[in-house]
Motif scaffolding. Structure first.
Motif, PDB file in Angstrom:
ATOM      1  N   PHE A  61      25.807  54.889  47.902  1.00 18.64           N
ATOM      2  CA  PHE A  61      26.327  53.747  46.799  1.00 18.64           C
ATOM      3  C   PHE A  61      27.845  53.648  46.713  1.00 18.64           C
ATOM      4  O   PHE A  61      28.534  52.819  46.316  1.00 18.64           O
ATOM      5  CB  PHE A  61      25.838  53.916  45.814  1.00 18.64           C
ATOM      6  N   THR A  62      28.522  54.802  47.135  1.00 16.47           N
ATOM      7  CA  THR A  62      30.094  54.941  47.102  1.00 16.47           C
ATOM      8  C   THR A  62      30.590  53.858  48.149  1.00 16.47           C
ATOM      9  O   THR A  62      30.414  53.948  49.315  1.00 16.47           O
ATOM     10  CB  THR A  62      30.678  56.193  47.499  1.00 16.47           C
ATOM     11  N   GLY A  63      31.519  53.046  47.704  1.00 15.00           N
ATOM     12  CA  GLY A  63      32.029  51.979  48.575  1.00 15.00           C
ATOM     13  C   GLY A  63      31.188  50.873  48.750  1.00 15.00           C
ATOM     14  O   GLY A  63      31.260  50.416  49.916  1.00 15.00           O
ATOM     15  N   TRP A  64      30.388  50.722  47.983  1.00 13.40           N
ATOM     16  CA  TRP A  64      29.082  49.675  48.166  1.00 13.40           C
ATOM     17  C   TRP A  64      29.778  48.080  48.608  1.00 13.40           C
ATOM     18  O   TRP A  64      29.154  47.489  49.533  1.00 13.40           O
ATOM     19  CB  TRP A  64      28.260  49.438  47.069  1.00 13.40           C
ATOM     20  N   ALA A  65      30.767  47.817  48.151  1.00 10.21           N
ATOM     21  CA  ALA A  65      31.460  46.563  48.397  1.00 10.21           C
ATOM     22  C   ALA A  65      31.864  46.395  49.888  1.00 10.21           C
ATOM     23  O   ALA A  65      32.028  45.013  50.594  1.00 10.21           O
ATOM     24  CB  ALA A  65      32.683  46.224  47.530  1.00 10.21           C
ATOM     25  N   LYS A  66      31.980  47.442  50.552  1.00 10.13           N
ATOM     26  CA  LYS A  66      32.413  47.475  52.105  1.00 10.13           C
ATOM     27  C   LYS A  66      31.147  47.194  52.860  1.00 10.13           C
ATOM     28  O   LYS A  66      31.140  47.325  54.276  1.00 10.13           O
ATOM     29  CB  LYS A  66      33.182  48.495  52.460  1.00 10.13           C
ATOM     30  N   ILE A  67      29.866  47.401  52.486  1.00  6.88           N
ATOM     31  CA  ILE A  67      28.759  47.298  53.197  1.00  6.88           C
ATOM     32  C   ILE A  67      28.271  45.856  53.456  1.00  6.88           C
ATOM     33  O   ILE A  67      28.191  45.203  52.464  1.00  6.88           O
ATOM     34  CB  ILE A  67      27.579  48.198  52.595  1.00  6.88           C
ATOM     35  N   SER A  68      27.645  45.492  54.611  1.00  6.40           N
ATOM     36  CA  SER A  68      27.478  44.246  54.901  1.00  6.40           C
ATOM     37  C   SER A  68      25.784  44.024  54.273  1.00  6.40           C
ATOM     38  O   SER A  68      25.225  45.043  53.918  1.00  6.40           O
ATOM     39  CB  SER A  68      27.230  44.128  56.435  1.00  6.40           C
TER      40      SER A  68
END
Length: 215
Positions: A61-68
């Motif tokens: 869940f860390t850096g979730w915004a970068k996941i497609s």
């Protein structure tokens, strides 16, 4: 004016990762103690599994915004499957320990097919570690913090295989400290905890170094 140390304390993902690994260490040592005393209890196993799932969750869940969106959907499917695999047996054991379903599950657990159920755990742990490592430059402490849970996942598969090949050594009084997969599970949690703690200490030194250069 220098801020008070307590004011600069900020909890982040690495702190949660450390807590997860320490939970795994505590659960493993608790399990060893229970078996050493001849007690059969599922509570330590739940602590171990929750520690592993929490570590995977923090990494993923860390850096979730970068996941497609495709990766997010795949992660949720794997997470639900892993949660069912790890926590489902304990729920069944606590709610219906003498049922026919429990007996069927125990027989299935001693077959080679059961090993396939643990593969999603390794896959999810590996993906979470890869995702977390890709967010920043790779360092020794980041490698340790990320790969600790991967070691735990692989050791869990090995543990199932070991018990299948040593069916007569599953008594409550057996020395779990002497079981190689259990030693590796503890090692994975310890390595992850050390890496997480090193990351916390490193991030704490960075602001001090910047402020000393600015003076």
């Amino acid at each position: 004016m220098q801020a008070h140390p307590a004011a600069r304390l900020k909890l982040g993902p690495t702190h949660a990762l450390l807590a997860a690994y320490l939970m795994g260490v505590a659960g493993t040592l608790w399990d060893w103690r229970e078996h050493f005393l001849g007690v059969s209890s599922q509570a330590p196993h739940i602590v171990i599994d929750l520690g592993g799932l929490l570590a995977i969750g923090v990494l993923a869940f860390t850096g979730w915004a970068k996941i497609s969106r495709a990766e997010i959907a795949g992660f949720y499917v794997l997470l639900a499957l892993v949660a069912l695999i790890t926590l489902g047996p304990f729920v069944l054991m606590m709610s219906a320990p003498h049922s026919g379903l429990m007996a069927t599950f125990m027989r299935f657990g001693m077959t080679r097919s059961a090993i396939g159920l643990y593969l999603p755990i390794v896959l999810l742990a590996g993906w979470a570690a890869w995702h977390w490592l890709s967010l920043a430059p790779i360092t020794a402490w980041r490698m340790a913090a990320a790969l600790g849970v991967v070691v735990v996942a692989i050791a869990s598969v090995w543990d199932l295989i070991w018990h299948q090949t040593h069916p007569l050594e599953m008594g409550v009084s057996m020395n779990m400290m002497a079981v190689p997969p259990h030693q590796l599970i503890l090692a994975g949690f310890v390595v992850g905890a050390i890496g997480s703690l090193a990351g916390i200490l490193h991030s704490g030194k960075a602001p001090d170094q910047k402020s000393s250069r600015a003076v």
